[in-house]
Design a protein around this motif. Structure first.
Motif, PDB file in Angstrom:
ATOM      1  N   LEU A  23      15.410  -2.126  34.791  1.00 27.96           N
ATOM      2  CA  LEU A  23      15.790  -1.991  33.373  1.00 27.96           C
ATOM      3  C   LEU A  23      14.569  -1.870  32.505  1.00 27.96           C
ATOM      4  CD1 LEU A  23      18.602  -4.625  33.230  1.00 27.96           C
ATOM      5  CD2 LEU A  23      18.789  -2.180  33.496  1.00 27.96           C
ATOM      6  N   HIS A  71      16.364 -14.241  25.508  1.00 29.24           N
ATOM      7  CA  HIS A  71      15.377 -14.528  26.553  1.00 29.24           C
ATOM      8  C   HIS A  71      14.465 -15.655  26.078  1.00 29.24           C
ATOM      9  CE1 HIS A  71      16.218 -11.799  29.854  1.00 29.24           C
ATOM     10  NE2 HIS A  71      16.839 -11.081  28.928  1.00 29.24           N
ATOM     11  N   ARG A  76      23.343 -10.801  37.341  1.00 26.46           N
ATOM     12  CA  ARG A  76      22.696  -9.551  36.923  1.00 26.46           C
ATOM     13  C   ARG A  76      21.304  -9.849  36.340  1.00 26.46           C
ATOM     14  NH1 ARG A  76      20.255  -7.288  32.730  1.00 26.46           N
ATOM     15  NH2 ARG A  76      21.835  -8.030  31.279  1.00 26.46           N
ATOM     16  N   ASP A  77      21.234 -10.405  35.128  1.00 23.61           N
ATOM     17  CA  ASP A  77      19.903 -10.697  34.566  1.00 23.61           C
ATOM     18  C   ASP A  77      19.230 -11.780  35.406  1.00 23.61           C
ATOM     19  OD1 ASP A  77      17.742 -10.790  32.741  1.00 23.61           O
ATOM     20  OD2 ASP A  77      19.066 -10.335  31.084  1.00 23.61           O
ATOM     21  N   ASN A  84      26.718  -6.836  21.484  1.00 27.01           N
ATOM     22  CA  ASN A  84      25.729  -7.823  21.925  1.00 27.01           C
ATOM     23  C   ASN A  84      24.393  -7.532  21.269  1.00 27.01           C
ATOM     24  OD1 ASN A  84      24.686  -9.932  23.541  1.00 27.01           O
ATOM     25  ND2 ASN A  84      23.873  -8.419  24.975  1.00 27.01           N
ATOM     26  N   PHE A  95      24.241  -0.193  27.462  1.00 23.35           N
ATOM     27  CA  PHE A  95      23.159  -0.547  26.544  1.00 23.35           C
ATOM     28  C   PHE A  95      22.155   0.589  26.397  1.00 23.35           C
ATOM     29  CE2 PHE A  95      19.366  -1.105  29.193  1.00 23.35           C
ATOM     30  CZ  PHE A  95      19.927  -1.038  30.456  1.00 23.35           C
ATOM     31  N   PRO A 131      20.744  -8.431  21.804  1.00 20.51           N
ATOM     32  CA  PRO A 131      19.795  -9.100  22.692  1.00 20.51           C
ATOM     33  C   PRO A 131      18.448  -9.355  22.028  1.00 20.51           C
ATOM     34  CG  PRO A 131      20.537  -6.973  23.603  1.00 20.51           C
ATOM     35  CD  PRO A 131      20.891  -7.014  22.146  1.00 20.51           C
ATOM     36  N   SER A 148      25.295  -3.098  23.944  1.00 21.28           N
ATOM     37  CA  SER A 148      24.090  -3.869  23.622  1.00 21.28           C
ATOM     38  C   SER A 148      23.013  -2.966  23.045  1.00 21.28           C
ATOM     39  CB  SER A 148      23.484  -4.481  24.887  1.00 21.28           C
ATOM     40  OG  SER A 148      24.143  -5.649  25.239  1.00 21.28           O
ATOM     41  N   THR A 164      15.628  -9.260  23.585  1.00 20.73           N
ATOM     42  CA  THR A 164      15.188  -8.818  24.908  1.00 20.73           C
ATOM     43  C   THR A 164      13.856  -9.424  25.348  1.00 20.73           C
ATOM     44  OG1 THR A 164      16.385  -6.775  24.539  1.00 20.73           O
ATOM     45  CG2 THR A 164      14.680  -6.710  26.237  1.00 20.73           C
ATOM     46  N   LEU A 171      27.088  -3.679  34.424  1.00 20.35           N
ATOM     47  CA  LEU A 171      26.103  -3.137  33.480  1.00 20.35           C
ATOM     48  C   LEU A 171      25.905  -1.645  33.727  1.00 20.35           C
ATOM     49  CD1 LEU A 171      24.054  -3.985  31.232  1.00 20.35           C
ATOM     50  CD2 LEU A 171      22.327  -4.035  33.022  1.00 20.35           C
ATOM     51  N   HIS A 224      22.247 -12.576  23.332  1.00 18.06           N
ATOM     52  CA  HIS A 224      21.667 -12.555  24.689  1.00 18.06           C
ATOM     53  C   HIS A 224      20.182 -12.854  24.495  1.00 18.06           C
ATOM     54  CE1 HIS A 224      21.157 -10.505  28.771  1.00 18.06           C
ATOM     55  NE2 HIS A 224      19.914 -10.513  28.314  1.00 18.06           N
ATOM     56  N   HIS A 231      29.569  -2.905  30.349  1.00 18.01           N
ATOM     57  CA  HIS A 231      28.556  -3.322  29.381  1.00 18.01           C
ATOM     58  C   HIS A 231      27.493  -2.226  29.365  1.00 18.01           C
ATOM     59  CE1 HIS A 231      25.053  -6.386  28.555  1.00 18.01           C
ATOM     60  NE2 HIS A 231      25.233  -5.554  27.551  1.00 18.01           N
ATOM     61  N   GLU A 282      19.492  -2.838  22.966  1.00 19.45           N
ATOM     62  CA  GLU A 282      18.343  -3.494  23.601  1.00 19.45           C
ATOM     63  C   GLU A 282      17.181  -3.610  22.616  1.00 19.45           C
ATOM     64  OE1 GLU A 282      16.523  -1.342  26.787  1.00 19.45           O
ATOM     65  OE2 GLU A 282      15.615  -3.128  27.647  1.00 19.45           O
TER      66      GLU A 282
HETATM   67  O1  KIV Z   1      17.583  -8.443  27.748  1.00 13.55           O
HETATM   68  C1  KIV Z   1      18.275  -7.428  27.542  1.00 13.55           C
HETATM   69  O2  KIV Z   1      18.109  -6.707  26.558  1.00 13.55           O
HETATM   70  C2  KIV Z   1      19.280  -7.105  28.537  1.00 13.55           C
HETATM   71  C3  KIV Z   1      20.251  -6.039  28.166  1.00 13.55           C
HETATM   72  C4  KIV Z   1      20.585  -5.167  29.324  1.00 13.55           C
HETATM   73  C5  KIV Z   1      21.461  -6.669  27.555  1.00 13.55           C
HETATM   74  O3  KIV Z   1      19.358  -7.736  29.566  1.00 13.55           O
END
Ligand code: KIV
Ligand code: ZN
Length: 518
Positions: free
Chosen positions: A518, A205, A14-15, A168, A100, A170, A140, A172, A74, A203, A98, A142
């Motif tokens: 997203l 990045h 997904r991500d 969750n 968000f 994140p 989540s 982000t 998601l 989660h 999931h 976000e």
């Molecule tokens: O990075 C993010 O916030 C996401 C959410 C959809 C969990 O990928």
């Protein structure tokens, strides 16, 4: 699952798929999902069903097959997303939605155009709706790390009260620092009503290169689920790399006192599979799975290693699945040995696919004396993996070059079932092939990257070529493997072109929301 166990939530499909050019076909996603199941991942986030019919059908296929892991879909906090997610998950043994929504002032105002109170109502309504649909719900917030803390805590409290069992947090945009993130998780765990009954998740990045450090800090703060991807692929600079988080927990077990269910000997195989499918190759110095991760160059280091491996190695290559490729098959190996070896490697092929793979294997065995596991994996991942989407197919290729004649490629190609032939020049043999293929197919795609690597040692090794092409904003990867790297180059280019065609076709299709981003 005890409180001493960290749940591994993989979001490669997904991500990870949100990495530019990393889009995968259904069959490829299934292959990765099987590998994730085999390696002991707890939750597989299989996709975002409302985004496209392809995404929906990939999630549905994974949900119907995977039994050893929970399968997650998601969904934004919208009824149509939640219902699409639930439909896609209907065949799953252990489904999870999931859902968000953003909780930072910036996102709420500029992106959603919603007042904070409206966001809280949306969370309450959506989580309740999701719980009615599948029972197991993750929420989540976000952009949590740029959200105002009191509001974030309220949002988390609303989601827990509405029935979310995993919360969750994140990072982000990859903004947090490890000490801050640990403290944020600890704050939520200790202050939000109902927090002791849910699993907190991180989660992260990697925009500042801190995704793994932040994930580990979150664990110290009380998180018991980590969202990550194989090779760290994902939106922009990617997500926390599963192999790095898990190996840090394993190597530093005395520090963390926590375990995962992951069979770490599967990391190299998983990493290679994802590289081959997405065309995103890891750099040689990538931790755990890079080509140099266990290579020792300095004489002093080599000397130390010979005396005692622990001088310069904190983990064994075998622990991540890096063993000398075992010689398994050769020219005289029969179909039974071939099938048995594939099964050991985790491939379950239909009779028809097995017959095709065996033909390819025999052809390869004529060119290459020793067939290693890596060769088999390359052979199986090679070529267009979805039926019916092969507009262009290479029939024959003759290339001349060297110091006396200009590089020339003569290509026979099937285009929409019709055979065409053309010859063309280029500044080198690969350039000659690609120019000729472009003319024959009418493609205007730009070559973003071209890489070639030997799969195993020796000059008769299979050469694997990976290309990434861009056309009108669409990016697609293709790969080809052959003992002749010019043939592999042509296959890689055509596979990427076929994928671009498929994307164009998908975008032309009406009647379903297109490319929800997203
Ligand atoms: O990075 C993010 O916030 C996401 C959410 C959809 C969990 O990928
Ligand atoms: Zn993300």
């Amino acid at each position: 699952m005890t409180h001493d166990t960290i749940r591994i939530f993989d979001t490669t499909l997904r991500d990870g798929e949100q990495s530019p050019g990393a889009s995968m076909q259904k069959g490829e996603k299934l292959q990765i999902a099987r590998q994730l199941e085999k390696m002991g991942v707890d939750i597989i986030e299989a996709g975002f069903p409302v985004a496209s019919p392809d995404d929906f059908s990939a999630v549905a296929a994974i949900a119907s097959e995977i039994r050893g892991a929970s399968v997650c879909a998601l969904s934004r906090c919208r009824p149509e997303d939640l219902e699409a997610a639930a439909r896609a998950l209907s065949g799953a043994a252990s489904p999870r939605i999931h859902t968000f929504i953003a909780t930072s002032a910036l996102h709420m105002e500029k992106k959603l155009g919603l007042a904070p109170e409206a966001v809280l109502e949306t969370i309450d309504r959506s989580v309740r709706h999701a719980v009615d649909l599948v029972g197991e719900v993750e929420f989540s917030a976000e952009d949590a790390t740029r959200s105002e803390r009191p509001f974030l805590a309220r949002a988390v409290g609303v989601a827990i009260a509405a029935g979310a069992r995993t919360i969750n947090i994140p990072d982000t945009v990859g903004y947090a620092l490890p000490s801050e993130f640990k403290e944020l998780i600890a704050f939520l765990v200790s202050t939000v009503p109902g927090a002791s009954g849910v699993v907190f998740s991180a989660h992260c990045h990697n925009d500042l290169g801190l995704a793994v450090a932040n994930s580990l800090a979150a664990i110290e703060g009380g998180a018991r689920q980590i969202e990550c991807t194989i090779n760290g692929i994902g939106e922009r600079a990617g997500n926390a790399a599963m192999e790095e988080v898990v190996m840090a927990l394993k190597v530093r077990r005395a520090f963390f006192g926590l375990e995962t269910r992951i069979r770490t000997e599967e990391f190299i195989r998983a990493s290679r599979l994802v590289q081959t499918i997405t065309g995103m190759l890891v750099q040689p110095n990538k931790a755990i799975v890079g080509a140099n991760a266990f290579a020792h160059e300095s004489g002093i280091h080599q000397d130390g290693l010979l005396k005692d491996k622990r001088t310069y190695e904190i983990m064994l290559p075998e622990q991540v699945g890096l063993a000398e490729g075992a010689l398994v098959l050769g020219k005289h190996s029969g179909r039974h040995a071939f099938r048995t070896r594939l099964e050991t490697l985790g491939y379950r092929l239909s009779e028809e696919d097995l017959a095709q793979a065996f033909l390819k294997f025999k052809k390869l065995a004529d060119q290459k004396k020793e067939i290693y596991d890596e060769d088999l994996e390359t052979l199986l991942s090679e070529g267009p993996s979805e039926q019916g989407w092969e507009r262009f197919r290479l029939e024959r290729l003759v290339v001349s070059g060297g110091t006396l004649v200009p590089p020339t490629a003569t290509v026979v190609l099937t285009v929409d079932g019709e055979e065409r032939q053309m010859a063309g020049l280029g500044s080198g043999p690969v350039d000659a092939i690609y120019r000729t293929l472009s003319k024959m197919t009418g493609a205007t795609a730009r070559l973003l990257s071209y890489t070639v690597k030997g799969i195993t040692g020796g000059s008769d090794a299979l050469g694997e070529v990976t290309v990434r092409l861009e056309e009108e904003g669409r990016v697609a990867a293709g790969h080809g493997a052959d003992t002749d790297i010019l043939v592999a180059s042509a296959h890689a280019y055509l596979e990427a072109l076929n994928r671009l065609e498929r994307k164009k076709e998908r975008d032309r299709k009406a009647g379903f929301p297109q490319q929800v981003t997203l």
